[in-house]
Motif scaffolding. Structure first.
Motif, mmCIF file in Angstrom:
data_model
loop_
_atom_site.group_PDB
_atom_site.id
_atom_site.type_symbol
_atom_site.label_atom_id
_atom_site.label_comp_id
_atom_site.label_asym_id
_atom_site.label_seq_id
_atom_site.Cartn_x
_atom_site.Cartn_y
_atom_site.Cartn_z
ATOM 1 N N ILE A 79 -5.929 -3.375 5.424
ATOM 2 C CA ILE A 79 -5.126 -3.317 7.124
ATOM 3 C C ILE A 79 -5.681 -3.917 7.953
ATOM 4 O O ILE A 79 -5.501 -4.653 8.250
ATOM 5 N N THR A 80 -7.562 -4.708 7.371
ATOM 6 C CA THR A 80 -7.912 -5.824 8.018
ATOM 7 C C THR A 80 -7.129 -7.277 7.879
ATOM 8 O O THR A 80 -7.026 -7.941 9.177
ATOM 9 N N GLY A 81 -6.523 -7.706 7.027
ATOM 10 C CA GLY A 81 -6.195 -8.614 6.884
ATOM 11 C C GLY A 81 -5.072 -8.420 7.635
ATOM 12 O O GLY A 81 -4.204 -9.334 7.791
ATOM 13 N N MET A 82 -3.739 -7.149 7.365
ATOM 14 C CA MET A 82 -2.608 -7.323 8.316
ATOM 15 C C MET A 82 -2.767 -7.915 9.597
ATOM 16 O O MET A 82 -2.045 -8.442 10.511
ATOM 17 N N PHE A 83 -4.327 -7.298 10.200
ATOM 18 C CA PHE A 83 -4.022 -7.493 11.746
ATOM 19 C C PHE A 83 -5.095 -8.888 12.285
ATOM 20 O O PHE A 83 -4.698 -9.481 13.069
ATOM 21 N N LEU A 84 -4.965 -9.101 10.721
ATOM 22 C CA LEU A 84 -5.844 -10.878 11.297
ATOM 23 C C LEU A 84 -4.987 -11.501 10.896
ATOM 24 O O LEU A 84 -4.557 -11.807 12.032
ATOM 25 N N VAL A 85 -3.618 -11.178 10.161
ATOM 26 C CA VAL A 85 -2.372 -12.509 10.371
ATOM 27 C C VAL A 85 -1.628 -12.205 11.345
ATOM 28 O O VAL A 85 -1.604 -12.918 12.315
ATOM 29 N N CYS A 86 -1.185 -11.268 12.258
ATOM 30 C CA CYS A 86 -0.747 -10.430 13.115
ATOM 31 C C CYS A 86 -0.979 -11.013 13.880
ATOM 32 O O CYS A 86 -0.604 -11.072 15.019
ATOM 33 N N ALA A 87 -2.268 -10.787 14.192
ATOM 34 C CA ALA A 87 -3.409 -11.106 15.740
ATOM 35 C C ALA A 87 -3.291 -12.995 15.620
ATOM 36 O O ALA A 87 -2.767 -13.229 17.033
ATOM 37 N N GLY A 88 -3.774 -13.867 14.498
ATOM 38 C CA GLY A 88 -2.701 -14.798 14.302
ATOM 39 C C GLY A 88 -1.456 -15.480 14.462
ATOM 40 O O GLY A 88 -1.562 -16.649 15.637
ATOM 41 N N LEU A 89 -0.637 -15.284 14.325
ATOM 42 C CA LEU A 89 0.316 -15.380 14.625
ATOM 43 C C LEU A 89 0.702 -14.787 16.071
ATOM 44 O O LEU A 89 1.675 -15.417 17.110
ATOM 45 N N GLY A 90 0.228 -13.410 16.185
ATOM 46 C CA GLY A 90 0.662 -13.980 17.870
ATOM 47 C C GLY A 90 0.018 -14.194 19.107
ATOM 48 O O GLY A 90 1.009 -14.513 19.061
ATOM 49 N N LEU A 91 -1.176 -14.758 18.903
ATOM 50 C CA LEU A 91 -2.366 -15.826 19.167
ATOM 51 C C LEU A 91 -1.053 -16.969 19.307
ATOM 52 O O LEU A 91 -1.231 -17.646 20.342
ATOM 53 N N LEU A 93 2.244 -17.617 18.680
ATOM 54 C CA LEU A 93 3.272 -17.657 19.547
ATOM 55 C C LEU A 93 2.924 -17.253 21.557
ATOM 56 O O LEU A 93 4.052 -17.609 22.625
ATOM 57 N N LEU A 94 2.118 -16.663 21.724
ATOM 58 C CA LEU A 94 1.521 -16.862 23.371
ATOM 59 C C LEU A 94 0.997 -18.626 23.512
ATOM 60 O O LEU A 94 1.230 -18.548 24.687
ATOM 61 N N LEU A 95 -0.239 -19.118 23.143
ATOM 62 C CA LEU A 95 -0.582 -20.008 23.334
ATOM 63 C C LEU A 95 0.463 -21.577 22.948
ATOM 64 O O LEU A 95 0.303 -22.749 23.428
ATOM 65 N N SER A 96 1.276 -20.822 21.841
ATOM 66 C CA SER A 96 1.775 -22.637 21.211
ATOM 67 C C SER A 96 2.771 -22.922 22.783
ATOM 68 O O SER A 96 3.296 -22.476 23.597
ATOM 69 N N PRO A 97 3.111 -24.689 22.021
ATOM 70 C CA PRO A 97 3.748 -25.323 23.578
ATOM 71 C C PRO A 97 5.329 -25.157 23.563
ATOM 72 O O PRO A 97 5.485 -24.915 22.569
ATOM 73 N N ARG A 98 6.219 -24.875 24.127
ATOM 74 C CA ARG A 98 7.622 -24.520 23.815
ATOM 75 C C ARG A 98 8.831 -25.869 24.467
ATOM 76 O O ARG A 98 8.277 -25.995 25.466
ATOM 77 N N SER A 99 8.959 -26.384 24.360
ATOM 78 C CA SER A 99 10.062 -27.435 24.251
ATOM 79 C C SER A 99 11.622 -26.704 23.915
ATOM 80 O O SER A 99 11.702 -26.794 22.692
ATOM 81 N N PHE A 100 12.361 -27.106 24.306
ATOM 82 C CA PHE A 100 13.499 -26.533 24.317
ATOM 83 C C PHE A 100 14.569 -27.723 24.294
ATOM 84 O O PHE A 100 15.765 -27.677 25.528
ATOM 85 N N ASN A 101 14.711 -28.645 23.663
ATOM 86 C CA ASN A 101 15.030 -29.577 22.510
ATOM 87 C C ASN A 101 16.022 -30.125 22.248
ATOM 88 O O ASN A 101 15.669 -29.374 20.896
ATOM 89 N N ALA A 102 17.800 -30.093 22.217
ATOM 90 C CA ALA A 102 18.705 -30.335 20.861
ATOM 91 C C ALA A 102 18.122 -30.370 20.283
ATOM 92 O O ALA A 102 18.703 -30.400 19.577
ATOM 93 N N GLN A 103 17.622 -31.815 20.421
ATOM 94 C CA GLN A 103 17.488 -33.314 19.193
ATOM 95 C C GLN A 103 16.294 -32.958 18.459
ATOM 96 O O GLN A 103 15.622 -32.868 17.163
ATOM 97 N N LYS A 104 15.487 -31.643 18.495
ATOM 98 C CA LYS A 104 14.431 -30.964 17.920
ATOM 99 C C LYS A 104 15.093 -30.487 16.800
ATOM 100 O O LYS A 104 14.822 -30.740 15.509
ATOM 101 N N GLY A 105 15.771 -30.183 17.038
ATOM 102 C CA GLY A 105 16.875 -29.276 15.589
ATOM 103 C C GLY A 105 17.190 -29.693 14.630
ATOM 104 O O GLY A 105 18.523 -29.214 13.426
ATOM 105 N N GLU A 106 17.998 -31.676 15.202
ATOM 106 C CA GLU A 106 18.378 -32.144 14.332
ATOM 107 C C GLU A 106 17.671 -32.882 13.240
ATOM 108 O O GLU A 106 16.494 -32.880 13.038
#
Length: 116
Positions: free
Chosen positions: A11-23, A25-38
């Motif tokens: 349970i502790t491992g699952m919580f730490l993984v989910c907390a890391g992924l959630g953090l 997602l919250l803190l990462s910069p977002r850029s919606f550029n179509a060229q990034k997907g090419e």
């Protein structure tokens, strides 16, 4: 007692993984550029489709490279403690190198190393 400890660790491992992924997602910069997907390689746009077949020789070369790369990774720690291991350590590494040599001889005999 062991099963409850296992459950707590799980349970502790699952919580730490989910907390890391959630953090992330919250803190990462977002850029919606179509060229990034090419698709591109080395900064140069691709020509044609990227879903093309490669010759099996490329894969065999890469597997052989990984095999001998892993060999080097195992030989460096052995080389640092070779005097402490004595004769049994020397015999074991000679056996290890013999097995790798057999793998190389097999690949050579099968014609994997011929680049055509």
């Amino acid at each position: 007692m062991n099963s409850s400890l296992f459950l707590v660790v799980l349970i502790t491992g699952m919580f730490l993984v989910c907390a890391g992924l959630g953090l992330a997602l919250l803190l990462s910069p977002r850029s919606f550029n179509a060229q990034k997907g090419e698709a591109y390689e080395c900064g140069v746009p691709t020509k044609g489709t990227s879903w093309m077949q490669f010759r099996v020789g490329y894969y065999l070369y890469s597997i052989l490279y990984l095999m001998f790369d892993v060999e080097a990774v195992f030989l460096f720690p052995w080389a640092t403690v070779v005097r402490e291991l004595g004769v049994p350590g020397l015999i074991s590494v000679i056996f290890f190198l013999f097995i790798l040599g057999l793998g190389l001889a097999y690949a050579w005999r099968k014609g994997v190393l011929k680049w055509e």
